[in-house]
Design an enzyme around this catalytic site. Structure first.
Site, PDB file in Angstrom:
ATOM      1  N   SER A  56      26.435  50.033  38.359  1.00 39.10           N
ATOM      2  CA  SER A  56      26.321  48.636  38.775  1.00 39.10           C
ATOM      3  C   SER A  56      25.923  48.543  40.248  1.00 39.10           C
ATOM      4  O   SER A  56      26.639  49.038  41.126  1.00 39.10           O
ATOM      5  CB  SER A  56      27.665  47.914  38.584  1.00 39.10           C
ATOM      6  OG  SER A  56      27.616  46.668  39.269  1.00 39.10           O
ATOM      7  N   HIS A 110      22.710  48.344  36.039  1.00 41.72           N
ATOM      8  CA  HIS A 110      23.377  47.068  35.742  1.00 41.72           C
ATOM      9  C   HIS A 110      23.337  46.194  36.990  1.00 41.72           C
ATOM     10  O   HIS A 110      23.742  46.626  38.077  1.00 41.72           O
ATOM     11  CB  HIS A 110      24.826  47.335  35.327  1.00 41.72           C
ATOM     12  CG  HIS A 110      25.558  46.134  34.833  1.00 41.72           C
ATOM     13  ND1 HIS A 110      25.418  45.628  33.555  1.00 41.72           N
ATOM     14  CD2 HIS A 110      26.446  45.334  35.466  1.00 41.72           C
ATOM     15  CE1 HIS A 110      26.208  44.568  33.416  1.00 41.72           C
ATOM     16  NE2 HIS A 110      26.848  44.368  34.547  1.00 41.72           N
ATOM     17  N   ASP A 128      24.553  42.819  38.621  1.00 43.32           N
ATOM     18  CA  ASP A 128      25.534  41.729  38.514  1.00 43.32           C
ATOM     19  C   ASP A 128      25.109  40.536  39.359  1.00 43.32           C
ATOM     20  O   ASP A 128      25.112  40.599  40.586  1.00 43.32           O
ATOM     21  CB  ASP A 128      26.910  42.232  38.992  1.00 43.32           C
ATOM     22  CG  ASP A 128      27.591  43.032  37.913  1.00 43.32           C
ATOM     23  OD1 ASP A 128      28.068  44.137  38.192  1.00 43.32           O
ATOM     24  OD2 ASP A 128      27.622  42.554  36.764  1.00 43.32           O
ATOM     25  N   MET A 172      25.776  36.814  40.594  1.00 45.56           N
ATOM     26  CA  MET A 172      26.905  35.892  40.730  1.00 45.56           C
ATOM     27  C   MET A 172      26.470  34.640  41.505  1.00 45.56           C
ATOM     28  O   MET A 172      25.811  34.756  42.542  1.00 45.56           O
ATOM     29  CB  MET A 172      28.047  36.587  41.467  1.00 45.56           C
ATOM     30  CG  MET A 172      28.510  37.831  40.742  1.00 45.56           C
ATOM     31  SD  MET A 172      29.811  38.677  41.659  1.00 45.56           S
ATOM     32  CE  MET A 172      30.081  40.062  40.560  1.00 45.56           C
ATOM     33  N   HIS A 198      23.183  40.936  34.327  1.00 42.92           N
ATOM     34  CA  HIS A 198      24.410  40.267  33.882  1.00 42.92           C
ATOM     35  C   HIS A 198      24.565  38.972  34.667  1.00 42.92           C
ATOM     36  O   HIS A 198      24.918  38.996  35.848  1.00 42.92           O
ATOM     37  CB  HIS A 198      25.589  41.218  34.133  1.00 42.92           C
ATOM     38  CG  HIS A 198      26.924  40.659  33.795  1.00 42.92           C
ATOM     39  ND1 HIS A 198      28.097  41.286  34.154  1.00 42.92           N
ATOM     40  CD2 HIS A 198      27.302  39.531  33.155  1.00 42.92           C
ATOM     41  CE1 HIS A 198      29.136  40.576  33.723  1.00 42.92           C
ATOM     42  NE2 HIS A 198      28.672  39.506  33.123  1.00 42.92           N
ATOM     43  N   MET A 242      26.489  36.065  35.715  1.00 43.94           N
ATOM     44  CA  MET A 242      27.790  35.406  35.820  1.00 43.94           C
ATOM     45  C   MET A 242      27.526  34.080  36.527  1.00 43.94           C
ATOM     46  O   MET A 242      27.835  33.879  37.707  1.00 43.94           O
ATOM     47  CB  MET A 242      28.762  36.294  36.613  1.00 43.94           C
ATOM     48  CG  MET A 242      29.203  37.506  35.805  1.00 43.94           C
ATOM     49  SD  MET A 242      29.924  38.812  36.797  1.00 43.94           S
ATOM     50  CE  MET A 242      28.445  39.708  37.234  1.00 43.94           C
ATOM     51  N   MET A 268      34.203  42.298  28.944  1.00 43.50           N
ATOM     52  CA  MET A 268      34.606  42.475  30.339  1.00 43.50           C
ATOM     53  C   MET A 268      36.014  43.066  30.392  1.00 43.50           C
ATOM     54  O   MET A 268      36.916  42.595  29.676  1.00 43.50           O
ATOM     55  CB  MET A 268      34.576  41.134  31.081  1.00 43.50           C
ATOM     56  CG  MET A 268      33.180  40.573  31.313  1.00 43.50           C
ATOM     57  SD  MET A 268      32.136  41.669  32.277  1.00 43.50           S
ATOM     58  CE  MET A 268      32.941  41.606  33.887  1.00 43.50           C
ATOM     59  N   GLY A 310      33.634  38.920  39.101  1.00 49.72           N
ATOM     60  CA  GLY A 310      33.502  38.377  40.454  1.00 49.72           C
ATOM     61  C   GLY A 310      33.463  39.452  41.514  1.00 49.72           C
ATOM     62  O   GLY A 310      32.791  39.310  42.531  1.00 49.72           O
ATOM     63  N   PHE A 311      34.182  40.540  41.257  1.00 48.66           N
ATOM     64  CA  PHE A 311      34.236  41.572  42.300  1.00 48.66           C
ATOM     65  C   PHE A 311      34.289  42.971  41.689  1.00 48.66           C
ATOM     66  O   PHE A 311      34.852  43.156  40.617  1.00 48.66           O
ATOM     67  CB  PHE A 311      35.484  41.358  43.185  1.00 48.66           C
ATOM     68  CG  PHE A 311      35.491  40.022  43.868  1.00 48.66           C
ATOM     69  CD1 PHE A 311      36.080  38.919  43.246  1.00 48.66           C
ATOM     70  CD2 PHE A 311      34.855  39.855  45.091  1.00 48.66           C
ATOM     71  CE1 PHE A 311      36.049  37.661  43.845  1.00 48.66           C
ATOM     72  CE2 PHE A 311      34.827  38.600  45.705  1.00 48.66           C
ATOM     73  CZ  PHE A 311      35.422  37.497  45.077  1.00 48.66           C
ATOM     74  N   GLY A 312      33.697  43.929  42.403  1.00 47.94           N
ATOM     75  CA  GLY A 312      33.841  45.316  41.974  1.00 47.94           C
ATOM     76  C   GLY A 312      35.158  45.869  42.473  1.00 47.94           C
ATOM     77  O   GLY A 312      35.894  45.194  43.201  1.00 47.94           O
ATOM     78  N   GLY A 313      35.479  47.089  42.056  1.00 50.04           N
ATOM     79  CA  GLY A 313      36.663  47.769  42.574  1.00 50.04           C
ATOM     80  C   GLY A 313      37.989  47.246  42.073  1.00 50.04           C
ATOM     81  O   GLY A 313      39.039  47.525  42.649  1.00 50.04           O
ATOM     82  N   ASP A 364      32.631  46.660  31.211  1.00 48.57           N
ATOM     83  CA  ASP A 364      32.261  46.443  32.612  1.00 48.57           C
ATOM     84  C   ASP A 364      33.497  46.032  33.401  1.00 48.57           C
ATOM     85  O   ASP A 364      34.084  44.988  33.145  1.00 48.57           O
ATOM     86  CB  ASP A 364      31.205  45.321  32.646  1.00 48.57           C
ATOM     87  CG  ASP A 364      30.776  44.925  34.041  1.00 48.57           C
ATOM     88  OD1 ASP A 364      29.893  44.055  34.144  1.00 48.57           O
ATOM     89  OD2 ASP A 364      31.308  45.473  35.021  1.00 48.57           O
ATOM     90  N   GLY A 365      33.865  46.955  34.335  1.00 49.10           N
ATOM     91  CA  GLY A 365      34.974  46.592  35.224  1.00 49.10           C
ATOM     92  C   GLY A 365      36.086  47.617  35.180  1.00 49.10           C
ATOM     93  O   GLY A 365      36.748  47.758  34.159  1.00 49.10           O
ATOM     94  N   GLY A 366      36.236  48.332  36.294  1.00 49.34           N
ATOM     95  CA  GLY A 366      37.317  49.328  36.357  1.00 49.34           C
ATOM     96  C   GLY A 366      37.053  50.542  35.496  1.00 49.34           C
ATOM     97  O   GLY A 366      37.976  51.272  35.125  1.00 49.34           O
ATOM     98  N   GLY A 388      30.615  50.744  38.820  1.00 47.06           N
ATOM     99  CA  GLY A 388      30.074  50.583  40.177  1.00 47.06           C
ATOM    100  C   GLY A 388      30.771  51.556  41.109  1.00 47.06           C
ATOM    101  O   GLY A 388      30.224  52.592  41.500  1.00 47.06           O
TER     102      GLY A 388
HETATM  103  C1  DX5 Z   1      32.699  42.230  37.988  1.00 49.26           C
HETATM  104  C2  DX5 Z   1      31.553  43.197  38.100  1.00 49.26           C
HETATM  105  C3  DX5 Z   1      32.130  44.600  38.209  1.00 49.26           C
HETATM  106  C4  DX5 Z   1      31.090  45.640  38.474  1.00 49.26           C
HETATM  107  C5  DX5 Z   1      31.668  47.014  38.305  1.00 49.26           C
HETATM  108  O1  DX5 Z   1      32.209  40.956  38.024  1.00 49.26           O
HETATM  109  O2  DX5 Z   1      30.720  43.081  36.970  1.00 49.26           O
HETATM  110  O3  DX5 Z   1      32.812  44.872  37.018  1.00 49.26           O
HETATM  111  O4  DX5 Z   1      30.050  45.504  37.599  1.00 49.26           O
HETATM  112  O5  DX5 Z   1      32.703  47.126  39.157  1.00 49.26           O
HETATM  113  P1  DX5 Z   1      33.595  48.460  39.268  1.00 49.26           P
HETATM  114  O6  DX5 Z   1      32.960  49.527  38.415  1.00 49.26           O
HETATM  115  O7  DX5 Z   1      33.562  48.814  40.725  1.00 49.26           O
HETATM  116  O8  DX5 Z   1      34.938  48.076  38.764  1.00 49.26           O
HETATM  117 ZN    ZN Z   2      28.456  43.180  35.095  1.00 48.62          ZN
END
Ligand code: DX5
Ligand code: ZN
Length: 227
Positions: free
Chosen positions: A6, A31, A33, A35, A64, A66, A135, A140-143, A173-175, A195
């Site tokens: 991502s 990917h 993202d 926003m 993606h 959002m 999801m 909204g945020f990575g990490g 997607d996410g974590g 990501g």
């Molecule tokens: C959330 C994003 C994250 C991103 C990946 O809106 O879509 O999930 O892609 O983030 P990581 O892999 O850092 O959790």
């Molecule tokens: Zn995404």
């Protein structure tokens, strides 16, 4: 299995360089993202960034959205070089016409479901999509931390796919990291957005290879073959 780094976790001061890293990482997809600061409390990047990155990479661009009003963004992202456009099932009555519009632009169609949203909302669209994105964080945020309560939703999406002989990809997607990728693969996920766990590593190629190895080792289809 598809690994999709991502761009959200890339170095914003050098997107071009990081895409070249992704090109050489062994990942198949990138990917992206997007926003809008309304559907999610963050703003990332727009069609112009995708257009700039497109000529640098042969990776499949998995966009993606959002965004609360994706209808005004479909054409710009299609023209910018998206290969697939993902919209959110939370958009309700707008989903059916949006799917049609993405198709009419000649792009693959993805449908995303947020953690609090019942996976049943996606059921009416299963025959019309190329990818279902479950999801595993609130967007909204990575990490962020992986939400384990989403695993049964992945399992349900995989069951529908098998029972109805459908071929949509099942993306998470996410974590996603070397701990959570195996849990998701075991319940049927086959496309992994990451990501922090990929762009955040000094050796992205090794990180992608390791994540892929764990995903494949937990692929139920391969497990059946082993018996
Ligand atoms: C959330 C994003 C994250 C991103 C990946 O809106 O879509 O999930 O892609 O983030 P990581 O892999 O850092 O959790
Ligand atoms: Zn995404």
């Amino acid at each position: 299995m598809i690994i999709a780094p991502s761009l959200l976790a890339a170095n914003y001061a050098q997107f071009g360089k990081d895409v070249l890293r992704a090109n050489k990482s062994g990942a198949e997809w990138l990917h992206l993202d997007i926003m809008d600061g309304h559907f999610v409390p963050n703003i990332s990047f727009g069609p112009q960034v995708v257009k700039t990155l497109r000529p640098l990479s042969k990776l499949f661009f998995d966009v993606h959205l959002m965004c609360s009003k994706p209808e005004i963004l479909l054409e710009p992202f299609a023209k910018a070089g998206a290969d697939e456009i993902i919209i959110h099932v939370e958009l309700g009555d707008a989903v059916a016409p949006l799917i049609w519009k993405i198709r009419s632009l000649g792009k693959k169609v993805g449908l995303a479901v947020n953690p609090p949203t019942n996976i049943a909302l996606a059921e009416p669209f299963l025959e019309q999509i190329d990818l279902l994105l479950v999801m595993t964080v609130n967007p909204g945020f990575g990490g962020q931390e992986f939400i384990h309560e989403c695993l049964p939703k992945i399992q349900q999406a995989d069951a529908w796919r098998r029972e109805r002989n459908l071929s949509y990809r099942l993306e998470v997607d996410g974590g996603i990291n070397n701990q959570t990728v195996g849990e998701c693969a075991r319940v049927g996920a086959d496309t992994f957005v990451a990501g922090t766990a990929l762009f955040g590593r000094p050796n992205m190629k090794a990180a992608v290879a390791k994540m892929r190895k764990i995903a494949e080792a937990n692929d139920p289809a391969l497990a059946d073959l082993k018996v």
